[in-house]
Write a protein that holds these residues in place. Sequence first.
Motif, short mmCIF file in Angstrom:
data_model
loop_
_atom_site.label_atom_id
_atom_site.label_comp_id
_atom_site.label_asym_id
_atom_site.label_seq_id
_atom_site.Cartn_x
_atom_site.Cartn_y
_atom_site.Cartn_z
N GLY A 80 0.80 -1.31 0.00
CA GLY A 80 -0.15 0.12 -0.16
C GLY A 80 0.79 1.12 -0.11
N CYS A 81 2.00 1.08 -0.54
CA CYS A 81 3.00 2.48 -0.49
C CYS A 81 3.59 2.48 -1.72
N PRO A 82 3.01 3.02 -2.75
CA PRO A 82 3.28 3.23 -4.07
C PRO A 82 4.47 4.52 -4.20
N VAL A 83 5.51 3.96 -4.53
CA VAL A 83 6.76 4.74 -4.53
C VAL A 83 7.34 4.98 -5.98
N PRO A 84 7.41 6.20 -6.75
CA PRO A 84 8.10 6.21 -7.99
C PRO A 84 9.76 5.57 -7.87
N GLN A 85 10.02 4.68 -8.96
CA GLN A 85 11.43 4.27 -8.69
C GLN A 85 12.43 5.32 -8.58
N GLU A 86 12.24 6.64 -9.24
CA GLU A 86 13.21 7.63 -9.39
C GLU A 86 13.35 8.40 -8.03
N GLU A 87 12.50 8.01 -6.77
CA GLU A 87 12.72 8.37 -5.61
C GLU A 87 13.50 7.43 -4.81
N ILE A 88 13.84 6.35 -5.10
CA ILE A 88 14.63 5.34 -4.29
C ILE A 88 16.08 5.39 -4.65
N VAL A 89 16.89 5.59 -3.37
CA VAL A 89 18.24 5.49 -3.35
C VAL A 89 18.63 4.27 -2.84
N VAL A 90 19.35 3.25 -3.55
CA VAL A 90 19.96 1.95 -2.90
C VAL A 90 21.19 2.26 -1.98
N THR A 91 21.29 1.79 -0.60
CA THR A 91 22.06 2.12 0.08
C THR A 91 22.82 0.82 0.56
N CYS A 92 24.05 1.14 1.30
CA CYS A 92 24.94 -0.11 1.88
C CYS A 92 24.17 -0.31 3.27
N GLY A 93 23.05 -0.87 3.52
CA GLY A 93 22.52 -1.46 4.61
C GLY A 93 21.47 -0.16 5.09
N ALA A 94 20.79 -0.42 6.22
CA ALA A 94 19.76 0.50 6.67
C ALA A 94 20.54 1.65 7.34
N MET A 95 21.52 1.34 7.94
CA MET A 95 22.15 2.27 8.69
C MET A 95 22.67 3.69 7.81
#
Length: 491
Positions: free
Chosen positions: A172-187
């Motif tokens: 239930g949380c639609p998020v555009p792909q362009e708003e996602i930044v992949v990181t080295c873990g949650a920290m």
Amino acid sequence: MNVEAQDSECLYERIARQLDAQIREGVFRVGERLPSVRQLCARERVSASSAMQALSLLEARGLVEARPKSGFFVRPRRVEQAPQPRPSVCTLEPSTVGVSDIVAEVFRQAGDPKMVPLGAALPDPSLLPAERLSRCLAQVAREQPERLGRYDILPGHPDLLRQLAQRFAACGCPVPQEEIVVTCGAMEALNIAIRAVTRPGDIVAVESPCYFGILELLESLGLRALPIPGTCEEGIDLDLLEAAIERHRVKAVAIVPSFSNPGGGCMSLAGRQRLMALLADHDIPLVEDDVYGDLHFGPERPRPVKAFDRDGQVLYCGSFSKILSPGLRVGWVAAGRYTEQARRLKYISSTTTPAINQMAIARYLESAAMERHLRKLRQAFRTQVEQVSEAILETFPSGTALSRPTGGFYLWVQLPEGVDALDLHRMAAEESIYIAPGQIFCPHTDIRNRIRISCGYPYDERIQKSIRTLARLVRELEQGRLKPSAPRRRK
């Protein structure tokens, strides 16, 4: 009643008595699954109706519970009557954070394989799909070896971004792909998110008790923490948060709404909507850590607060470390209106997250294996939490209180008055047991007698023995028969 009915009644009652005795004798422990209807039919040579009646009778007596599509499981006998830890006491005043020295001491021995990991923030590796992920990793490296020789300076690999967007939409949380930044873990995700919305000296509201990693981030960034009490059921107290926002210039709120670490609270749907409305009214960004959201014990995953975000105020953070692989170090932040800042901070922080790791996880997510794995993992954690809870309540002295989490794999334990958790940590370390004392989760409040216990490992003889040892140490500390061998921390 005819003879056939009498025979049927005797059969299911006999089976129920046998199972009842086996439960009470510990043949089937708390959280373990009873034989299925099919297995009972084969073993007892009875009809499916008789087997089902026997299980239903045990359920009516409160000894077992039915779980949809899973079977019948032994219910905890003590947890439902046990008290829960009291909320922490907070002044609703911001202050600088100083937990790094304590955290460094506590986690100095965390990686020692000789220690029993009752303070570990990770699942037992045997519960994770390491073999399947290693094959995915090998396939990607074999097909595209050139990626080992270059940086992929992108917010995230397109394959993983697409899988993440699909997973967010499914809850239930639609998020555009362009708003996602992949990181080295949650920290790293939390680091980027907090830095994107604050400056040194700013006030950040957090739940009390709070994940110590967030406290360490605030300390390192020169930010002031504003602790807000929370309960083990709902998490952060929204009335007190609202009062604190009215009183202080809060620049951000950073919380774990789903199965908080360490308290285990899970904010209700109404609470999430109210939180989002409150922050929208004051234009305050929310750093939402949803690293445990997939580890729910109930039938449905909690909807992220991000699902109610209409103006890009929520920076939604998470990772695969608790559910797939801590070693691959893949997390994310969906940064909303702060996406550009998040991208720049990611580049400054670590340039990029290894594409090989991202592609391996994306390949795993594309298969049907993920949901099967999550179902098994949730069931394992629920069982382990119930078993450790029962063991603590059975062995620890009177005055012990315990959280009742509905997801995740942590227990928040309130010890009898007068027992110092840091002293207990040091005593336990001498017995090769590693626990997490309450002082690292809330340094400004009176929770010296709280500990976090991890249930990430299967409940075996080693864990059982360690719980008994902890109970003995707690009892001796309570009675003043033990004194810590290590010097107490500086005040």
